[in-house]
Scaffold this motif. Structure first.
Motif, PDB file in Angstrom:
ATOM      1  N   SER A  27       0.831  -1.197   0.000  1.00 42.41           N
ATOM      2  CA  SER A  27       0.000   0.000   0.000  1.00 42.41           C
ATOM      3  C   SER A  27       0.868   1.250   0.000  1.00 42.41           C
ATOM      4  O   SER A  27       1.908   1.295   0.661  1.00 42.41           O
ATOM      5  CB  SER A  27      -0.910   0.011   1.229  1.00 42.41           C
ATOM      6  OG  SER A  27      -1.762  -1.116   1.252  1.00 42.41           O
ATOM      7  N   TYR A  58      -1.518   7.408  -8.251  1.00 43.63           N
ATOM      8  CA  TYR A  58      -2.326   6.250  -7.875  1.00 43.63           C
ATOM      9  C   TYR A  58      -1.995   5.856  -6.446  1.00 43.63           C
ATOM     10  O   TYR A  58      -0.924   6.171  -5.924  1.00 43.63           O
ATOM     11  CB  TYR A  58      -2.131   5.086  -8.845  1.00 43.63           C
ATOM     12  CG  TYR A  58      -0.788   4.392  -8.783  1.00 43.63           C
ATOM     13  CD1 TYR A  58      -0.710   3.032  -8.463  1.00 43.63           C
ATOM     14  CD2 TYR A  58       0.393   5.055  -9.080  1.00 43.63           C
ATOM     15  CE1 TYR A  58       0.509   2.374  -8.428  1.00 43.63           C
ATOM     16  CE2 TYR A  58       1.613   4.404  -9.054  1.00 43.63           C
ATOM     17  CZ  TYR A  58       1.661   3.064  -8.728  1.00 43.63           C
ATOM     18  OH  TYR A  58       2.877   2.414  -8.694  1.00 43.63           O
ATOM     19  N   PRO A  60      -2.514   2.364  -4.417  1.00 47.90           N
ATOM     20  CA  PRO A  60      -2.957   0.999  -4.129  1.00 47.90           C
ATOM     21  C   PRO A  60      -3.091   0.770  -2.625  1.00 47.90           C
ATOM     22  O   PRO A  60      -2.222   1.165  -1.848  1.00 47.90           O
ATOM     23  CB  PRO A  60      -1.852   0.131  -4.737  1.00 47.90           C
ATOM     24  CG  PRO A  60      -0.645   1.010  -4.787  1.00 47.90           C
ATOM     25  CD  PRO A  60      -1.156   2.394  -4.989  1.00 47.90           C
ATOM     26  N   GLU A  68      -6.093  -5.831  -3.727  1.00 48.58           N
ATOM     27  CA  GLU A  68      -5.846  -4.416  -3.539  1.00 48.58           C
ATOM     28  C   GLU A  68      -6.988  -3.622  -4.164  1.00 48.58           C
ATOM     29  O   GLU A  68      -7.559  -4.031  -5.182  1.00 48.58           O
ATOM     30  CB  GLU A  68      -4.536  -3.966  -4.203  1.00 48.58           C
ATOM     31  CG  GLU A  68      -3.288  -4.368  -3.455  1.00 48.58           C
ATOM     32  CD  GLU A  68      -2.029  -3.886  -4.161  1.00 48.58           C
ATOM     33  OE1 GLU A  68      -0.951  -4.029  -3.570  1.00 48.58           O
ATOM     34  OE2 GLU A  68      -2.126  -3.403  -5.315  1.00 48.58           O
ATOM     35  N   GLN A  70      -7.417   0.109  -5.835  1.00 45.95           N
ATOM     36  CA  GLN A  70      -6.531   1.158  -6.316  1.00 45.95           C
ATOM     37  C   GLN A  70      -7.314   2.308  -6.944  1.00 45.95           C
ATOM     38  O   GLN A  70      -7.833   2.180  -8.044  1.00 45.95           O
ATOM     39  CB  GLN A  70      -5.543   0.598  -7.339  1.00 45.95           C
ATOM     40  CG  GLN A  70      -4.595   1.677  -7.902  1.00 45.95           C
ATOM     41  CD  GLN A  70      -3.620   1.101  -8.875  1.00 45.95           C
ATOM     42  OE1 GLN A  70      -2.881   0.159  -8.567  1.00 45.95           O
ATOM     43  NE2 GLN A  70      -3.591   1.654 -10.088  1.00 45.95           N
TER      44      GLN A  70
END
Length: 200
Positions: A27, A58, A60, A68, A70
């Motif tokens: 993350s 972005y 995630p 995940e 995103q």
């Protein structure tokens, strides 16, 4: 493409079997960008591809069970082209702010399949020297699907197809064109959230 295309991805996220590969949660927040091929789709007209690109950020978010979520915040240069009766080709270039939100399911320690929704907001549209933003709808909605490769070091490569569901033209019910894009993006997470959770 229908909303039902997302159901297999959610099913994979819930029931995908464990594998031996392990990796810490990745993350974080990163930047991404890459080229895309764009056009409009209509049952009543034929549109040609135009080159474009996407660039932005972005984030995630590791949600467990090999998945995940995103969200992206991107600038997208896209559009379409149309052949005219005199043999010339007329191109339309559109700049939009887009926000895809994708669910990524990892089938191995690095390879993932993904699907999600995307919203877009028109910033500028030009055909030659003419500003035609008023002829296009401001909001665009659709779905995307794709696959990618991500590494624990923070790099991501993604191939993603977007299928617009909105009419791109104002007060146009005959052609009803919608956006289509195929993009390949390269991303790197410059900030990763610390976590000791590991995939089993």
């Amino acid at each position: 493409m229908r909303w039902s295309c997302l159901f297999p991805i959610f099913a994979l996220c819930s029931f995908s079997p464990a594998v031996n590969a392990q990796r810490p949660s990745r993350s974080g927040v990163g930047y991404m960008g890459g080229p895309q091929a764009a056009t409009w789709h209509s049952e009543a007209a034929t549109y040609r591809l135009v080159p474009g690109f996407v660039v932005g950020f972005y984030a995630p978010i590791w949600v467990g069970n090999r998945c995940e979520i995103q969200p992206d915040l991107l600038l997208s240069l896209h559009g379409a082209a149309k052949d005219l009766p005199d043999g010339q080709r007329k191109s339309l270039n559109i700049l939009s702010a887009v926000m895809p939100v994708s669910l990524k399911v990892f089938l191995s320690s690095s390879f993932n399949v993904q699907a999600g929704v995307q919203g877009g907001y028109l910033l500028l549209a030009r055909s030659g020297d003419l500003d035609i933003s008023s002829q296009l709808t401001r909001l665009d909605m659709g779905v995307n699907i794709g696959f990618g490769v991500g590494t624990a070091s923070g790099s991501d490569i993604t191939l993603r197809y977007y299928n617009g569901l909105s009419n791109t033209l104002v007060n146009e019910n005959a052609l009803f064109p919608s956006n289509r894009t195929l993009q390949i993006t390269f991303g790197h997470r410059f900030s990763q959230f610390s976590s000791h959770r590991r995939r089993k």
